[in-house]
Design a protein around this motif. Structure first.
Motif, PDB file in Angstrom:
ATOM      1  N   ARG A 106       1.182  -0.569  -0.007  1.00 21.57           N
ATOM      2  CA  ARG A 106       0.000  -0.007  -0.132  1.00 21.57           C
ATOM      3  C   ARG A 106       1.011   1.569   0.185  1.00 21.57           C
ATOM      4  O   ARG A 106       1.678   1.491   0.411  1.00 21.57           O
ATOM      5  N   PRO A 107       0.684   2.664  -0.768  1.00 25.46           N
ATOM      6  CA  PRO A 107       1.494   3.368   0.059  1.00 25.46           C
ATOM      7  C   PRO A 107       1.178   4.143   1.275  1.00 25.46           C
ATOM      8  O   PRO A 107       0.677   3.574   2.173  1.00 25.46           O
ATOM      9  N   HIS A 108       2.674   4.441   1.011  1.00 22.69           N
ATOM     10  CA  HIS A 108       3.142   4.649   2.406  1.00 22.69           C
ATOM     11  C   HIS A 108       3.724   4.076   3.713  1.00 22.69           C
ATOM     12  O   HIS A 108       4.383   4.353   4.601  1.00 22.69           O
ATOM     13  N   THR A 109       3.415   2.539   2.816  1.00 21.62           N
ATOM     14  CA  THR A 109       4.866   1.518   3.084  1.00 21.62           C
ATOM     15  C   THR A 109       5.395   1.601   3.202  1.00 21.62           C
ATOM     16  O   THR A 109       6.421   2.099   2.359  1.00 21.62           O
ATOM     17  N   THR A 110       6.664   1.615   4.607  1.00 21.54           N
ATOM     18  CA  THR A 110       7.879   1.211   4.843  1.00 21.54           C
ATOM     19  C   THR A 110       8.632   0.072   4.320  1.00 21.54           C
ATOM     20  O   THR A 110       8.070  -1.071   5.140  1.00 21.54           O
ATOM     21  N   VAL A 111       9.367  -0.014   4.053  1.00 20.50           N
ATOM     22  CA  VAL A 111       9.647  -1.453   3.147  1.00 20.50           C
ATOM     23  C   VAL A 111      11.120  -0.962   3.613  1.00 20.50           C
ATOM     24  O   VAL A 111      12.393  -0.710   3.130  1.00 20.50           O
ATOM     25  N   VAL A 112      12.098  -2.377   4.860  1.00 21.57           N
ATOM     26  CA  VAL A 112      12.707  -2.152   4.882  1.00 21.57           C
ATOM     27  C   VAL A 112      13.791  -3.496   4.906  1.00 21.57           C
ATOM     28  O   VAL A 112      12.945  -4.569   4.597  1.00 21.57           O
ATOM     29  N   LEU A 113      14.916  -3.830   3.454  1.00 20.68           N
ATOM     30  CA  LEU A 113      15.404  -5.028   3.674  1.00 20.68           C
ATOM     31  C   LEU A 113      17.201  -5.352   4.903  1.00 20.68           C
ATOM     32  O   LEU A 113      17.911  -4.661   4.987  1.00 20.68           O
ATOM     33  N   GLY A 135       3.171  -1.627  -8.880  1.00 19.59           N
ATOM     34  CA  GLY A 135       2.434  -0.395  -9.252  1.00 19.59           C
ATOM     35  C   GLY A 135       2.924   1.000  -8.869  1.00 19.59           C
ATOM     36  O   GLY A 135       2.753   1.931  -9.483  1.00 19.59           O
ATOM     37  N   LEU A 136       3.718   0.616  -7.986  1.00 23.09           N
ATOM     38  CA  LEU A 136       4.201   2.005  -6.815  1.00 23.09           C
ATOM     39  C   LEU A 136       5.579   2.287  -7.545  1.00 23.09           C
ATOM     40  O   LEU A 136       6.052   1.535  -7.789  1.00 23.09           O
ATOM     41  N   THR A 137       5.535   3.514  -6.792  1.00 26.20           N
ATOM     42  CA  THR A 137       7.386   3.535  -7.157  1.00 26.20           C
ATOM     43  C   THR A 137       7.322   4.168  -6.066  1.00 26.20           C
ATOM     44  O   THR A 137       7.301   5.142  -4.822  1.00 26.20           O
ATOM     45  N   ASP A 141       5.517   6.948  -3.288  1.00 23.08           N
ATOM     46  CA  ASP A 141       4.774   5.764  -3.589  1.00 23.08           C
ATOM     47  C   ASP A 141       4.993   5.185  -1.694  1.00 23.08           C
ATOM     48  O   ASP A 141       3.774   5.144  -0.838  1.00 23.08           O
ATOM     49  N   PHE A 142       5.859   4.674  -1.732  1.00 22.46           N
ATOM     50  CA  PHE A 142       6.040   3.633  -0.508  1.00 22.46           C
ATOM     51  C   PHE A 142       7.907   4.221  -0.142  1.00 22.46           C
ATOM     52  O   PHE A 142       8.678   4.915  -1.333  1.00 22.46           O
ATOM     53  N   HIS A 143       8.041   4.143   0.914  1.00 17.52           N
ATOM     54  CA  HIS A 143       9.727   4.064   1.030  1.00 17.52           C
ATOM     55  C   HIS A 143      10.776   2.705   0.832  1.00 17.52           C
ATOM     56  O   HIS A 143       9.631   1.732   1.809  1.00 17.52           O
ATOM     57  N   LEU A 144      11.436   2.472   1.182  1.00 13.47           N
ATOM     58  CA  LEU A 144      12.105   1.862   0.619  1.00 13.47           C
ATOM     59  C   LEU A 144      13.616   2.156   1.513  1.00 13.47           C
ATOM     60  O   LEU A 144      14.222   2.717   1.431  1.00 13.47           O
ATOM     61  N   ALA A 145      14.614   1.853   2.409  1.00 12.63           N
ATOM     62  CA  ALA A 145      15.514   1.792   3.231  1.00 12.63           C
ATOM     63  C   ALA A 145      16.376   0.270   3.047  1.00 12.63           C
ATOM     64  O   ALA A 145      15.350  -1.185   2.798  1.00 12.63           O
ATOM     65  N   CYS A 174      13.066   8.511   3.173  1.00 11.92           N
ATOM     66  CA  CYS A 174      12.880   7.012   3.503  1.00 11.92           C
ATOM     67  C   CYS A 174      14.222   6.425   4.403  1.00 11.92           C
ATOM     68  O   CYS A 174      13.265   5.471   5.402  1.00 11.92           O
ATOM     69  N   THR A 175      15.110   7.385   4.507  1.00 13.84           N
ATOM     70  CA  THR A 175      15.783   7.307   5.941  1.00 13.84           C
ATOM     71  C   THR A 175      15.488   7.650   6.685  1.00 13.84           C
ATOM     72  O   THR A 175      15.079   6.571   7.731  1.00 13.84           O
ATOM     73  N   GLU A 176      14.455   8.170   7.109  1.00 14.77           N
ATOM     74  CA  GLU A 176      14.406   9.084   8.209  1.00 14.77           C
ATOM     75  C   GLU A 176      12.901   8.642   8.375  1.00 14.77           C
ATOM     76  O   GLU A 176      11.966   7.658  10.043  1.00 14.77           O
ATOM     77  N   ALA A 177      11.962   7.996   7.331  1.00 15.41           N
ATOM     78  CA  ALA A 177      10.980   6.695   8.056  1.00 15.41           C
ATOM     79  C   ALA A 177      11.219   5.695   8.389  1.00 15.41           C
ATOM     80  O   ALA A 177      10.733   5.135   9.499  1.00 15.41           O
TER      81      ALA A 177
END
Length: 415
Positions: A106-113, A135-137, A141-145, A174-177
């Motif tokens: 979903r939009p605004h989700t934070t995804v971390v590896l 389909g999001l960017t 659209d979402f946080h990636l870190a 993304c880092t701050e999220a």
């Protein structure tokens, strides 16, 4: 019931995170795609019934339903990345986790590896899978870190809360999220310039450990050959207040974090064209140690008038670290196999390992440590669990080889 956090992969990385998050009051769901697997087992042993009840009461639950991934604020991928036959990281489980998450992202989700990865994995491997499937960017659209793993199983000094967490996001936002999430779990968050720097920090930490252990393993062989007590050498050297950090030799290097040459980017099919020679050499040295220990065993038996063929050899501690039950990459199995090939009769003792097989054959488990050591022609200490009375062991054993330098000085033959 929706959760704040989804931990994807409940192995040696995911379960400690789930424990820490739940303890911090974060509603957590652990996603394990195989409902028949036993996911609630960490390197330091399975969850007790009491701890499981406590976690469940605090908001933790497990599921094999991927729909749960679409109802969280933060999703952390903790999938395993083992080394393949070509010594490249296998990112298959990360890809599977990414595709499963992407379909529900979903939009605004934070995804971390958090999985161990090459520099560039987050941006060049994980990001396209998430974007194509959702389909999001990423970054919009979402946080990636990325936050490289630092959990040290069995460590009673440094846990999740007092171990700084390195975080590198695709964008500053993304880092701050990600920092806002990890700031609820740990006392200190360290912001990297980006995902590649965070990934490379994890790689450096792992390779640093293996390089220094390899140095000590070479010194162990060298010092034995020239009749020098390496353990006394280390004791003296570590008194230097600068420029030296003490590492110690051992029968081999195990665990889930293996040295990796980051120039071999298997998922992209490209390389910079040259290896990290120091990393390759360290792996060669560490890979030789189980064979060296087996040869030392045969030599010790011979020096005491016994042949390896028919000798009764007791192996003590067959896990990769003390005080945990995880056997991932532990050198004990190769040492046992080599001794069995020489004709030795192997038994083992380990309070964390109720059953053990070598060469597809079950190895007899010793019931009484001291009685078994007294009966064995040779006892080999591979892992000094805290429960062991090493002073008593050194008295009872007919012949003792200590590969960890844990027994009292002069009480055993040391690596």
């Amino acid at each position: 019931m929706p959760a704040d956090l989804a931990v994807i992969g409940l192995g040696p990385l995911g379960l400690p995170l789930a424990r820490a998050a739940t303890a911090a009051g974060i509603s957590t769901v652990g996603y394990a795609p195989d409902p028949h697997a036993a996911p609630l087992t960490a390197p330091d042993g399975p969850l007790t019934a009491t701890e499981l009840r406590r976690l469940t009461a605090a908001g933790f639950r497990t599921t094999d339903d991927p729909a749960a991934l679409g109802r969280v604020r933060t999703a952390v991928i903790c999938a395993p990345t083992p080394l393949g036959a070509d010594r490249a990281l296998d990112l298959t489980a990360v890809a599977d986790a990414a595709r499963t998450l992407a379909a529900r992202l979903r939009p605004h989700t934070t995804v971390v590896l958090e999985s161990a990865a090459y520099p560039g994995t987050t941006e060049d491997f994980l990001r396209p899978l998430l974007e194509e499937g959702s389909g999001l960017t990423a970054g919009r659209d979402f946080h990636l870190a990325c936050s490289p793993p630092r959990h040290d199983p069995g460590n009673r000094t440094h846990g999740y809360a007092n171990t700084p967490k390195v975080i590198g996001g695709l964008t500053p936002a993304c880092t701050e999220a990600a920092a806002a999430f990890y700031g609820r779990l740990t006392d200190k968050v360290v912001r990297a310039r980006g995902p590649r720097e965070a990934e490379t920090a994890g790689l450096l930490e792992t390779n640093y450990r293996h390089l220094n252990i390899a140095l000590m393993n070479e010194m162990a062989v060298f010092c034995h050959d020239i009749g020098v007590d390496l353990w006394d050498v280390i004791r003296c050297a570590e008194t230097k207040p600068f420029g030296f950090q003490a590492f110690r030799p051992g029968p081999g290097v195990g665990g889930h974090a293996a040295p990796v040459d980051p120039n071999y980017l298997a998922y992209q099919g490209r390389s910079l064209g040259y290896p990290l020679r120091m990393v390759e050499l360290a792996q060669e040295v560490n890979d030789r140690m189980p064979g060296y220990v087996a040869r030392r065993c045969a030599t010790l038996l011979n020096e005491h008038g016994k042949s390896a063929r028919g000798a009764r050899v007791l192996l003590i501690g067959v896990t990769y670290k003390p005080d945990i039950g995880d056997q991932e990459g532990a050198p004990a199995r190769e040492i046992a196999a080599r001794l069995m090939e020489l004709g030795a009769h192997i038994t083992y003792h380990d309070p964390y390992v109720p059953r053990w097989t070598v060469l597809d054959r079950p190895v007899p488990r010793a019931d009484s440590l001291h009685e078994s050591a007294a009966d064995a022609d040779l006892t080999v200490l591979l892992q000094p669990h805290r429960t062991y009375d090493l002073q008593g062991l050194s008295v009872k054993a007919q012949l003792l080889l200590d590969t960890r330098g844990a027994t009292p000085a002069g009480a055993a033959h040391r690596l």
